[in-house]
Write an enzyme that holds these catalytic residues in place. Structure first.
Site, PDB file in Angstrom:
ATOM      1  N   HIS A 220      47.282  47.868  37.456  1.00  0.00           N
ATOM      2  CA  HIS A 220      48.611  47.685  36.851  1.00  0.00           C
ATOM      3  C   HIS A 220      48.575  46.637  35.739  1.00  0.00           C
ATOM      4  CE1 HIS A 220      50.977  49.984  39.929  1.00  0.00           C
ATOM      5  NE2 HIS A 220      49.921  49.687  40.672  1.00  0.00           N
TER       6      HIS A 220
ATOM      7  N   ASN B 241      56.346  51.931  43.457  1.00  0.00           N
ATOM      8  CA  ASN B 241      55.882  52.832  42.408  1.00  0.00           C
ATOM      9  C   ASN B 241      56.982  53.842  42.094  1.00  0.00           C
ATOM     10  OD1 ASN B 241      53.292  51.876  41.910  1.00  0.00           O
ATOM     11  ND2 ASN B 241      52.311  53.220  43.390  1.00  0.00           N
TER      12      ASN B 241
ATOM     13  N   TYR C 191      48.083  40.446  47.265  1.00  0.00           N
ATOM     14  CA  TYR C 191      48.786  40.050  46.038  1.00  0.00           C
ATOM     15  C   TYR C 191      48.780  38.547  45.823  1.00  0.00           C
ATOM     16  CZ  TYR C 191      50.121  44.871  45.463  1.00  0.00           C
ATOM     17  OH  TYR C 191      50.067  46.225  45.271  1.00  0.00           O
TER      18      TYR C 191
HETATM   19  C1  HEM Z   1      46.139  48.336  50.090  1.00  0.00           C
HETATM   20  C2  HEM Z   1      46.568  48.828  48.968  1.00  0.00           C
HETATM   21  C3  HEM Z   1      46.798  48.015  47.729  1.00  0.00           C
HETATM   22  C4  HEM Z   1      46.191  46.877  47.291  1.00  0.00           C
HETATM   23  C5  HEM Z   1      45.082  46.102  47.971  1.00  0.00           C
HETATM   24  C6  HEM Z   1      46.800  46.528  46.035  1.00  0.00           C
HETATM   25  C7  HEM Z   1      46.449  45.450  45.258  1.00  0.00           C
HETATM   26  C8  HEM Z   1      47.035  45.101  44.069  1.00  0.00           C
HETATM   27  C9  HEM Z   1      46.655  43.983  43.253  1.00  0.00           C
HETATM   28  C10 HEM Z   1      45.539  43.000  43.578  1.00  0.00           C
HETATM   29  C11 HEM Z   1      47.473  43.959  42.187  1.00  0.00           C
HETATM   30  C12 HEM Z   1      47.460  42.957  41.038  1.00  0.00           C
HETATM   31  C13 HEM Z   1      48.402  41.834  41.340  1.00  0.00           C
HETATM   32  C14 HEM Z   1      48.407  40.763  40.290  1.00  0.00           C
HETATM   33  O1  HEM Z   1      47.364  40.452  39.720  1.00  0.00           O
HETATM   34  O2  HEM Z   1      49.498  40.213  40.033  1.00  0.00           O
HETATM   35  C15 HEM Z   1      48.393  45.053  42.324  1.00  0.00           C
HETATM   36  C16 HEM Z   1      49.419  45.332  41.457  1.00  0.00           C
HETATM   37  C17 HEM Z   1      50.404  46.237  41.729  1.00  0.00           C
HETATM   38  N1  HEM Z   1      50.456  47.124  42.786  1.00  0.00           N
HETATM   39 FE1  HEM Z   1      49.132  47.299  44.246  1.00  0.00          FE
HETATM   40  N2  HEM Z   1      47.768  47.441  45.729  1.00  0.00           N
HETATM   41  C18 HEM Z   1      47.804  48.369  46.749  1.00  0.00           C
HETATM   42  C19 HEM Z   1      48.645  49.453  46.864  1.00  0.00           C
HETATM   43  C20 HEM Z   1      49.788  49.609  46.141  1.00  0.00           C
HETATM   44  C21 HEM Z   1      50.859  50.515  46.455  1.00  0.00           C
HETATM   45  C22 HEM Z   1      50.872  51.454  47.657  1.00  0.00           C
HETATM   46  C23 HEM Z   1      51.827  50.333  45.524  1.00  0.00           C
HETATM   47  C24 HEM Z   1      53.158  50.978  45.393  1.00  0.00           C
HETATM   48  C25 HEM Z   1      53.803  51.567  46.364  1.00  0.00           C
HETATM   49  C26 HEM Z   1      51.357  49.302  44.617  1.00  0.00           C
HETATM   50  C27 HEM Z   1      52.063  48.827  43.543  1.00  0.00           C
HETATM   51  C28 HEM Z   1      51.620  47.834  42.698  1.00  0.00           C
HETATM   52  C29 HEM Z   1      52.362  47.399  41.546  1.00  0.00           C
HETATM   53  C30 HEM Z   1      53.715  47.918  41.074  1.00  0.00           C
HETATM   54  C31 HEM Z   1      51.601  46.395  40.941  1.00  0.00           C
HETATM   55  C32 HEM Z   1      51.955  45.632  39.678  1.00  0.00           C
HETATM   56  C33 HEM Z   1      52.783  44.415  40.027  1.00  0.00           C
HETATM   57  C34 HEM Z   1      53.189  43.714  38.762  1.00  0.00           C
HETATM   58  O3  HEM Z   1      53.926  44.348  37.970  1.00  0.00           O
HETATM   59  O4  HEM Z   1      52.775  42.571  38.568  1.00  0.00           O
HETATM   60  N3  HEM Z   1      50.124  48.892  45.010  1.00  0.00           N
HETATM   61  N4  HEM Z   1      48.087  45.754  43.471  1.00  0.00           N
END
Ligand code: HEM
Length: 492
Positions: free
Chosen positions: A59, A132, A342
């Site tokens: 993302h 999402n 996160y």
């Molecule tokens: C176990 C599964 C998941 C892991 C380990 C994971 C991990 C991460 C990580 C490490 C980031 C970056 C955060 C940052 O640097 O600020 C991220 C961003 C993001 N993830 Fe996940 N994620 C997972 C599943 C999901 C799912 C299922 C969704 C939605 C339903 C999702 C939605 C998002 C979104 C929207 C962002 C961006 C947040 C922002 O705008 O700063 N992720 N994710």
């Protein structure tokens, strides 16, 4: 210097001293080498070298806006969250949209889920709902997430996204079939960030004042209507206008056309969970609305652009672990992993005091912790004691957990999540396929076949495994896809 220039403020160094010359480096003699005493030159170059922080590991590419959440329906029977306590109550919000796989500078108009990360600045602390634009996901256990993302990102040898890796992983992960069907259908490339729905996706817990708890799923329905791009339209737009979605969002807010979403929840009484036909904590499944209808309770409007993209968007942090009283996690194994991932990412990417930045700190209350110091600590706690318990009037615990305790049974072990009566990896993928009209089915097959056909010529086994999953979802789906892929691979 003109008369007007005299009215302008003086340019300074970082330390505030006036700058005499911002055009010419100080040299030994005219045209000679630079002098070490030209500290302005070194300060500028050194600062410039440190302008970037690590981009989000997923993302990375996104855009955001502030807004207002207004309660429109009474949900106090289900949650005691203070920001939801009264119809008409307003809460400031910040919403960041994103694509998943692309790097920071990648194009907006691509086939990829869109992140829908929403921060509510409530009087009980910030509540982050990090969702999402899709109600489901590719996998159902957090332990698979790094492997999954590796297949979406750049191959260690070629440095590009590789069809072999993507389809190898999906073929070997049949639980992805539902989300992949969604992604390669018409909603896979939204026309803008304003024309998509948002979902909390996971099941979350709500707890009411009486202590009863419920399982809920959030839905944000766009009031602008859903609008999508075809693969062909997106390919042109991504090439000619890579910032299309980001600019569309900013300009619509500048014009005073504030995008909005109607917010609902599906509510499952806690007692239903054990016997529901699908495992209600499986992120690859939806709860059909016929089982649990939408209960409308809010309106979200975006109405203010950030002033500084780096400070407010790049440095913004959202964590599924940021709950407020009356809202909590479910045992969904994906969500459980995210509760760790996160905040850990934020400590690495932005730093240990990331939550002190204006965009991230609570706006409607004050954070009162005994955590102190670290990089770029701003001294906000002054002389206050930094331990608890203390007898100097420091902040105290409430004794009331934020969410309800839930019963657990069994033994420890690395086990699959329990299957319920109608659970398998294909039933909802097949239902979704059969819901599509004939035109959308044709586009879905074309989109999937175009990508699967890119798998290396000597790896038909990867193609076969990938197609087999769609065949198991629906025989017609599999047959048409197989024929389309075979035709394209013949032409290669
Ligand atoms: C176990 C599964 C998941 C892991 C380990 C994971 C991990 C991460 C990580 C490490 C980031 C970056 C955060 C940052 O640097 O600020 C991220 C961003 C993001 N993830 Fe996940 N994620 C997972 C599943 C999901 C799912 C299922 C969704 C939605 C339903 C999702 C939605 C998002 C979104 C929207 C962002 C961006 C947040 C922002 O705008 O700063 N992720 N994710």
């Amino acid at each position: 210097m003109t008369a007007q220039d005299e009215l302008r403020p003086t340019l300074t160094t970082e330390a505030g001293a006036p700058v005499a010359d911002n055009q010419n480096t100080e040299t030994a003699g005219t045209g000679g080498p630079a002098l070490i005493q030209d500290q302005l030159l070194f300060e500028k170059l050194a600062h410039f070298n440190r302008e970037r922080i690590p981009e989000r590991v997923v993302h990375a590419r996104g855009a955001a806006a502030y807004g207002t959440f207004t309660v429109t329906g009474d949900v106090t029977a289900y949650t005691r969250a203070a920001f939801l306590s009264e119809v008409g109550k307003e809460t400031e919000t910040f919403l960041r949209f994103s694509t998943v796989a692309g790097n920071l500078g990648s194009a907006d108009a691509v086939r990829d889920p869109r992140g829908f990360a929403l921060k509510f600045y409530t009087e009980e602390g910030n509540y982050d709902l990090v969702g999402n634009n899709t109600p489901v996901f590719f996998i159902k256990d957090a332990i698979k997430f790094p492997d999954f993302i590796h297949t979406q990102k750049r191959d260690p040898y070629t440095g590009s996204q590789e069809a072999d890796n993507v389809w190898d992983f999906w073929g070997l992960s049949p639980e992805a079939t539902h989300q992949v069907t969604w992604l390669f259908g018409d909603r896979g490339i939204p026309a803008s960030y304003r024309h998509l729905d948002g979902f909390g996706s996971h099941t979350y817990q709500w707890q009411n004042e009486a202590g009863e708890h419920f399982w809920v799923k959030y839905h944000f329905k766009t009031d602008q209507g859903i609008k999508n791009l075809t693969s062909e339209e997106a390919a042109v737009l991504a090439g000619t206008d890579p910032d299309s979605h980001q600019r569309d969002l900013r300009e619509s807010i500048e014009r005073g056309e504030f995008p909005s979403w109607t917010v609902s929840v599906q509510i499952m009484p806690a007692a239903d969970a054990a016997t529901y036909r699908f495992n209600p904590f499986d992120l690859t499944k939806v709860w059909p609305h016929a089982d649990y209808p939408l209960v409308e309770f809010g309106k979200l409007e975006l109405n203010r652009n950030p002033d500084n993209v780096f400070a407010e968007v790049e440095q913004s942090i959202f964590s599924p672990s940021h709950f407020v009283p009356g809202i909590g996690p479910s045992p969904d194994k994906m969500l459980q992993g995210r509760l760790f991932a996160y905040a850990d990412a934020h400590r690495y990417r932005v730093g240990i005091n990331a939550d002190h930045l204006p965009v991230n700190r609570p706006h409607a209350t004050e954070a009162l912790t005994n955590s102190r110091d670290g990089h770029l600590y701003d001294g906000r706690h002054g002389r206050r004691k930094n331990y608890e318990p203390n007898s100097f009037g420091g902040p105290v615990e409430t004794g009331r957990p934020l969410w309800a305790a839930t019963a657990v049974t069994g033994t420890t072990g690395s086990t699959e999540a329990p299957s319920h009566s109608e659970d398998d990896d294909f039933v909802q993928a097949g239902n979704l396929y059969r819901l599509f009209g004939e035109d959308e089915k044709a586009r879905l097959i074309g989109n999937l076949a175009g990508f699967i056909a890119k798998v290396s010529a000597d790896r038909d086994d990867i193609v076969e495994r990938a197609v087999e999953n769609f065949r198991r979802a629906d025989a017609d789906y599999g047959r048409r896809l197989e024929a389309a892929v075979r035709e394209l691979r013949k032409q290669k």
